[in-house]
Scaffold this motif. Structure first.
Motif, PDB file in Angstrom:
ATOM      1  N   TYR A 102       0.823  -1.205   0.000  1.00 40.23           N
ATOM      2  CA  TYR A 102       0.000   0.000   0.000  1.00 40.23           C
ATOM      3  C   TYR A 102       0.861   1.260   0.000  1.00 40.23           C
ATOM      4  N   LYS A 103       1.929   1.270   0.802  1.00 47.66           N
ATOM      5  CA  LYS A 103       2.765   2.466   0.901  1.00 47.66           C
ATOM      6  C   LYS A 103       3.500   2.745  -0.407  1.00 47.66           C
ATOM      7  N   ARG A 155       0.850   4.029  -2.791  1.00 50.34           N
ATOM      8  CA  ARG A 155       0.419   5.369  -2.377  1.00 50.34           C
ATOM      9  C   ARG A 155       1.403   6.417  -2.872  1.00 50.34           C
ATOM     10  N   LEU A 179       0.695   9.000  -6.435  1.00 51.41           N
ATOM     11  CA  LEU A 179       0.620  10.452  -6.292  1.00 51.41           C
ATOM     12  C   LEU A 179       0.913  11.139  -7.623  1.00 51.41           C
ATOM     13  N   ASP A 234      -2.045  11.740  -9.818  1.00 52.79           N
ATOM     14  CA  ASP A 234      -3.074  12.638  -9.295  1.00 52.79           C
ATOM     15  C   ASP A 234      -2.911  14.084  -9.744  1.00 52.79           C
ATOM     16  N   ARG A 282      -4.747  14.744  -5.374  1.00 49.35           N
ATOM     17  CA  ARG A 282      -4.780  13.708  -4.328  1.00 49.35           C
ATOM     18  C   ARG A 282      -6.043  12.848  -4.422  1.00 49.35           C
ATOM     19  N   HIS A 306      -6.606   9.786  -5.577  1.00 48.28           N
ATOM     20  CA  HIS A 306      -6.506   8.396  -5.137  1.00 48.28           C
ATOM     21  C   HIS A 306      -6.465   8.295  -3.615  1.00 48.28           C
ATOM     22  N   GLN A 307      -5.760   9.191  -2.979  1.00 50.37           N
ATOM     23  CA  GLN A 307      -5.712   9.170  -1.516  1.00 50.37           C
ATOM     24  C   GLN A 307      -7.076   9.478  -0.923  1.00 50.37           C
ATOM     25  N   ARG A 308      -7.779  10.424  -1.518  1.00 50.06           N
ATOM     26  CA  ARG A 308      -9.096  10.802  -1.008  1.00 50.06           C
ATOM     27  C   ARG A 308     -10.091   9.649  -1.158  1.00 50.06           C
ATOM     28  N   ILE A 365      -6.132   2.924  -4.092  1.00 49.59           N
ATOM     29  CA  ILE A 365      -5.018   3.859  -4.226  1.00 49.59           C
ATOM     30  C   ILE A 365      -4.418   3.852  -5.631  1.00 49.59           C
ATOM     31  N   ASP A 371      -1.954  12.260   4.832  1.00 53.08           N
ATOM     32  CA  ASP A 371      -1.036  11.120   4.848  1.00 53.08           C
ATOM     33  C   ASP A 371      -1.067  10.400   6.200  1.00 53.08           C
ATOM     34  N   LEU A 391      -4.359   8.533   6.662  1.00 52.12           N
ATOM     35  CA  LEU A 391      -4.386   7.270   5.937  1.00 52.12           C
ATOM     36  C   LEU A 391      -3.562   6.221   6.651  1.00 52.12           C
TER      37      LEU A 391
END
Length: 414
Positions: free
Chosen positions: A13-14, A17, A21, A24, A32, A34-36, A63, A199, A202
């Motif tokens: 995941y990290k 993530r 970015l 995005d 952002r 994908h993070q949202r 993500i 960040d 999440l």
């Protein structure tokens, strides 16, 4: 990083993530998205007490759910609440992720993440036959599209809730809409979406995903992102692969070990990650860039550097990748490093990138023959832009580099 030091284990995941970015960016800057979407998914998953076995699949899919898009036009189409033919990018994302075993479980989720509940889908699925993680991502994705507005998000959150409710049972799973109505009453959800602390939010909310344990897996993920990067323009459809293969070839001839060559290969695949932030009309301009356009281009290596700095164990890979437009004379960009600051790996990447750009077709010219490549690179050596010893290695192995351009990659990275 010494040759005996392995890249540390990385939570999938990290890694996703950080790399996502780069996807995005649109004409307005960093969204952002994908993070949202992952954050909204976490609220919904928590409320329905989603099966823990599905959590990693949901979060990792969220993500990277728009892996099938690269251009600003494609992204603009997806910013409409009711998109036109989203199946194309869903199918492309599925194809990309299916190539990599550790990502293959995500591919099916991404394939169906725009499927409507009422069944008007090219997939042929409807209702509960659509995978639950796909249904959650679809709802979260559309909520975020509605939420991306100026002003205080708490002032217009009810409008978003109302619009989602209007599509209950048509676009969206009615049970998930009911769940959304419950979580939407929490101001924290909306404030998290606009928070500068996203960040850390999440990191606290999302459960542990699978761990990448080998450089082979990292290479596989990096290849997928190289494909996303190079899909930005038809003129760069294989650029990242060619830079990676050329750089690893030169590294081997320069005495790098097999493990170091693999890291060089990863750096080459990701060196242009920041180009996902650049408008296509600049990348594809048929003539010389003006000063303002060139200043936009200069962002891309900075963005590559910042994103790769988020990944533990990528410190050397980051330097090799992000410094490819630095020059020995200090006149490169964006950091204006000099020869004293540039490692052999960074110098190799710069030569590999220039070679690849010269031999590939561009909007303003066809790929150049060897004698022109030599003339240009020798001039750059004379002006102390690039390393003459690395150029000499390239010329001694030019036929091997040409074979790479013809699409015959080295075998060690497979």
């Amino acid at each position: 990083m010494s040759d005996t030091q392995m890249i540390p284990q990385i939570e999938l995941y990290k890694l996703l993530r950080a790399l996502s970015l780069a996807m995005d960016y649109n004409r307005s800057g960093l969204m952002r998205h994908h993070q949202r979407v992952a954050l909204i998914c976490s609220y919904l998953a928590e409320e329905i007490q989603l099966d823990p076995d599905l959590l990693p699949q949901l979060f990792c899919s969220a993500i990277i759910h728009d892996a099938g898009t690269s251009t600003f036009k494609e992204k603009a189409d997806l910013e409409r609440f009711e998109t036109i033919n989203p199946w194309r990018h869903c199918k492309r994302g599925h194809q990309l992720l299916s190539k990599m075993p550790i990502l293959k479980p995500l591919a099916k989720v991404i394939l169906y993440h725009h499927d409507r509940w009422d069944g008007q889908n090219q997939s042929g699925l409807s209702g509960s036959s659509i995978p639950l993680p796909s249904r959650i991502i679809f709802l979260a994705d559309r909520v975020d599209v509605l939420a991306y507005q100026t002003g205080n998000i708490l002032d217009y959150r009810q409008e978003i809730v109302d619009q989602i409710n209007e599509q209950s049972g048509t676009m969206f799973d009615p049970e998930l809409v009911h769940v959304f109505n419950k979580v939407s009453s929490k101001e924290s959800l909306w404030l998290d979406l606009t928070s500068q602390f996203m960040d850390s939010q999440l990191g606290r909310r999302l459960h542990t995903c699978p761990v990448i344990t080998s450089e082979k897996e990292i290479i596989g993920v990096s290849k997928i992102f190289a494909d996303i990067i190079d899909s930005k323009s038809p003129f760069t459809y294989r650029h990242s692969r060619l830079v990676a293969e050329t750089a690893s070839l030169l590294a081997g001839q320069a005495g790098f070990t097999g493990r170091q060559q693999k890291r060089m290969y990863i750096a080459g695949l990701l060196h242009d990650l920041g180009k996902l932030s650049i408008p296509e009309e600049i990348l594809e301009k048929p003539g010389r860039l003006n000063k303002q356009e060139y200043n936009v281009i200069k962002h891309h290596t900075y963005i590559t550097h910042q994103i790769l700095s988020m990944i533990d164990g990528f410190e050397v890979i980051n330097q090799w990748a992000a410094y490819h437009h630095e020059k020995l004379n200090g006149e490169g960009y964006p950091f204006h490093l000099t020869g004293a600051d540039l490692s052999v790996g960074s110098r190799i990447m710069a030569v590999a990138d220039i070679f690849s750009a010269l031999v590939e077709d561009r909007p303003y010219r066809k790929g150049l023959p060897r004698h022109r490549v030599e003339e240009i690179m020798n001039h750059m050596v004379a002006t102390k832009s690039i390393d003459g010893e690395i150029v000499h290695i390239l010329m001694d192995n030019y036929r091997e580099a040409e074979i790479l351009k013809e699409g015959m990659p080295v075998n060690w990275a497979n």
